[in-house]
Design a protein around this motif. Structure first.
Motif, PDB file in Angstrom:
ATOM      1  N   HIS A  39       0.802  -1.223   0.000  1.00 19.91           N
ATOM      2  CA  HIS A  39       0.000   0.000   0.000  1.00 19.91           C
ATOM      3  C   HIS A  39       0.839   1.279   0.000  1.00 19.91           C
ATOM      4  N   ALA A  40       2.144   1.143  -0.079  1.00 28.10           N
ATOM      5  CA  ALA A  40       3.021   2.316  -0.008  1.00 28.10           C
ATOM      6  C   ALA A  40       3.202   2.957  -1.384  1.00 28.10           C
ATOM      7  N   THR A  41       3.409   4.259  -1.374  1.00 33.42           N
ATOM      8  CA  THR A  41       3.767   4.974  -2.601  1.00 33.42           C
ATOM      9  C   THR A  41       5.246   4.723  -2.887  1.00 33.42           C
ATOM     10  N   LEU A  42       5.703   5.099  -4.067  1.00 35.71           N
ATOM     11  CA  LEU A  42       7.118   4.927  -4.394  1.00 35.71           C
ATOM     12  C   LEU A  42       7.996   5.717  -3.428  1.00 35.71           C
ATOM     13  N   ASP A  43       7.582   6.949  -3.088  1.00 30.93           N
ATOM     14  CA  ASP A  43       8.357   7.743  -2.127  1.00 30.93           C
ATOM     15  C   ASP A  43       8.462   7.020  -0.783  1.00 30.93           C
ATOM     16  N   GLN A  44       7.356   6.452  -0.321  1.00 33.97           N
ATOM     17  CA  GLN A  44       7.361   5.731   0.953  1.00 33.97           C
ATOM     18  C   GLN A  44       8.263   4.495   0.873  1.00 33.97           C
ATOM     19  N   LEU A  45       8.232   3.786  -0.254  1.00 35.90           N
ATOM     20  CA  LEU A  45       9.106   2.615  -0.424  1.00 35.90           C
ATOM     21  C   LEU A  45      10.574   3.026  -0.367  1.00 35.90           C
ATOM     22  N   LEU A  46      10.890   4.148  -1.003  1.00 38.95           N
ATOM     23  CA  LEU A  46      12.283   4.621  -1.008  1.00 38.95           C
ATOM     24  C   LEU A  46      12.727   5.049   0.394  1.00 38.95           C
ATOM     25  N   ILE A  47      11.816   5.632   1.159  1.00 34.94           N
ATOM     26  CA  ILE A  47      12.133   5.995   2.548  1.00 34.94           C
ATOM     27  C   ILE A  47      12.392   4.737   3.371  1.00 34.94           C
ATOM     28  N   LEU A  48      11.540   3.734   3.202  1.00 40.19           N
ATOM     29  CA  LEU A  48      11.738   2.466   3.913  1.00 40.19           C
ATOM     30  C   LEU A  48      13.060   1.823   3.516  1.00 40.19           C
ATOM     31  N   GLN A  49      13.407   1.899   2.229  1.00 37.04           N
ATOM     32  CA  GLN A  49      14.675   1.340   1.765  1.00 37.04           C
ATOM     33  C   GLN A  49      15.854   2.039   2.458  1.00 37.04           C
ATOM     34  N   GLU A  50      15.775   3.345   2.572  1.00 35.65           N
ATOM     35  CA  GLU A  50      16.837   4.103   3.235  1.00 35.65           C
ATOM     36  C   GLU A  50      16.973   3.681   4.698  1.00 35.65           C
ATOM     37  N   ILE A  51      15.848   3.513   5.370  1.00 32.17           N
ATOM     38  CA  ILE A  51      15.873   3.102   6.778  1.00 32.17           C
ATOM     39  C   ILE A  51      16.475   1.718   6.926  1.00 32.17           C
ATOM     40  N   VAL A  52      16.047   0.778   6.091  1.00 29.00           N
ATOM     41  CA  VAL A  52      16.580  -0.590   6.162  1.00 29.00           C
ATOM     42  C   VAL A  52      18.080  -0.576   5.881  1.00 29.00           C
ATOM     43  N   SER A  53      18.502   0.187   4.884  1.00 28.99           N
ATOM     44  CA  SER A  53      19.927   0.256   4.546  1.00 28.99           C
ATOM     45  C   SER A  53      20.742   0.830   5.696  1.00 28.99           C
ATOM     46  N   ARG A  54      20.223   1.857   6.346  1.00 33.80           N
ATOM     47  CA  ARG A  54      20.929   2.435   7.501  1.00 33.80           C
ATOM     48  C   ARG A  54      21.042   1.430   8.633  1.00 33.80           C
ATOM     49  N   LYS A  55      19.953   0.693   8.882  1.00 37.06           N
ATOM     50  CA  LYS A  55      19.978  -0.300   9.963  1.00 37.06           C
ATOM     51  C   LYS A  55      20.989  -1.399   9.646  1.00 37.06           C
ATOM     52  N   LYS A  56      21.055  -1.818   8.382  1.00 33.33           N
ATOM     53  CA  LYS A  56      22.017  -2.856   7.999  1.00 33.33           C
ATOM     54  C   LYS A  56      23.441  -2.341   8.194  1.00 33.33           C
ATOM     55  N   PHE A  57      23.700  -1.080   7.795  1.00 32.65           N
ATOM     56  CA  PHE A  57      25.026  -0.500   7.967  1.00 32.65           C
ATOM     57  C   PHE A  57      25.379  -0.407   9.441  1.00 32.65           C
ATOM     58  N   SER A  58      24.421   0.027  10.248  1.00 31.25           N
ATOM     59  CA  SER A  58      24.635   0.163  11.684  1.00 31.25           C
ATOM     60  C   SER A  58      24.928  -1.194  12.322  1.00 31.25           C
ATOM     61  N   ALA A  59      24.175  -2.225  11.916  1.00 33.06           N
ATOM     62  CA  ALA A  59      24.387  -3.568  12.465  1.00 33.06           C
ATOM     63  C   ALA A  59      25.771  -4.085  12.088  1.00 33.06           C
ATOM     64  N   ASN A  60      26.188  -3.847  10.850  1.00 31.21           N
ATOM     65  CA  ASN A  60      27.522  -4.276  10.419  1.00 31.21           C
ATOM     66  C   ASN A  60      28.595  -3.532  11.187  1.00 31.21           C
ATOM     67  N   ARG A  61      28.396  -2.231  11.397  1.00 34.18           N
ATOM     68  CA  ARG A  61      29.370  -1.421  12.124  1.00 34.18           C
ATOM     69  C   ARG A  61      29.484  -1.892  13.567  1.00 34.18           C
ATOM     70  N   ASP A  62      28.342  -2.192  14.212  1.00 30.49           N
ATOM     71  CA  ASP A  62      28.359  -2.679  15.593  1.00 30.49           C
ATOM     72  C   ASP A  62      29.055  -4.021  15.682  1.00 30.49           C
ATOM     73  N   SER A  63      28.803  -4.885  14.720  1.00 28.28           N
ATOM     74  CA  SER A  63      29.444  -6.195  14.696  1.00 28.28           C
ATOM     75  C   SER A  63      30.959  -6.039  14.521  1.00 28.28           C
ATOM     76  N   ASP A  64      31.360  -5.152  13.607  1.00 25.98           N
ATOM     77  CA  ASP A  64      32.787  -4.905  13.394  1.00 25.98           C
ATOM     78  C   ASP A  64      33.438  -4.343  14.654  1.00 25.98           C
ATOM     79  N   ALA A  65      32.732  -3.450  15.348  1.00 25.77           N
ATOM     80  CA  ALA A  65      33.274  -2.860  16.575  1.00 25.77           C
ATOM     81  C   ALA A  65      33.508  -3.931  17.628  1.00 25.77           C
ATOM     82  N   ASN A  66      32.594  -4.884  17.730  1.00 29.31           N
ATOM     83  CA  ASN A  66      32.734  -5.967  18.698  1.00 29.31           C
ATOM     84  C   ASN A  66      33.963  -6.825  18.363  1.00 29.31           C
TER      85      ASN A  66
END
Length: 82
Positions: A39-66
Motif C-alpha cells: 500500500h506504499a507509494t514509491l516515495d514511501q518505499l524509497l524511505i523504507l529502503q533508506e531506513i533498512v539500509s541504515r539499519k544494515k550499515f549500523s548492524a555491520n558497524r556494531d558487529s565490526d566494533a565488537n
C-alpha cells in the motif's frame, strides 16, 4: 511435456519484471510487512529502503566494533571475550 521449463519471456521482459519487484522484495525480505509494502507509494518505499539500509550499515558497524574490541582485548592479554 513439462510446462514449467518453457520460456515465454525475452531477457528484456525478465529484466523489466525483476526491476519492478526488486525494491518491494528487498523490503519484505528485510522485515517490512507485506501489507505495508503493498500500500506504499514509491516515495514511501524509497524511505523504507533508506531506513533498512541504515539499519544494515549500523548492524555491520556494531558487529565490526565488537570484533575489534575482542581483538584489542586479546592483544593486551585479556581472556575476556566481551
Amino acid at each position: 511435456m513439462t510446462r514449467g521449463l518453457t520460456r515465454t519471456k525475452s531477457p528484456k521482459q525478465i529484466k523489466e519484471e525483476a526491476d519492478k519487484i526488486e525494491l518491494p522484495l528487498f523490503l519484505i525480505l528485510n522485515g517490512i510487512p507485506e501489507r505495508m509494502v503493498d500500500h506504499a507509494t514509491l516515495d514511501q518505499l524509497l524511505i523504507l529502503q533508506e531506513i533498512v539500509s541504515r539499519k544494515k550499515f549500523s548492524a555491520n558497524r556494531d558487529s565490526d566494533a565488537n570484533v575489534i574490541q575482542t581483538g584489542v582485548a586479546h592483544a593486551f592479554g585479556s581472556d575476556d571475550k566481551n
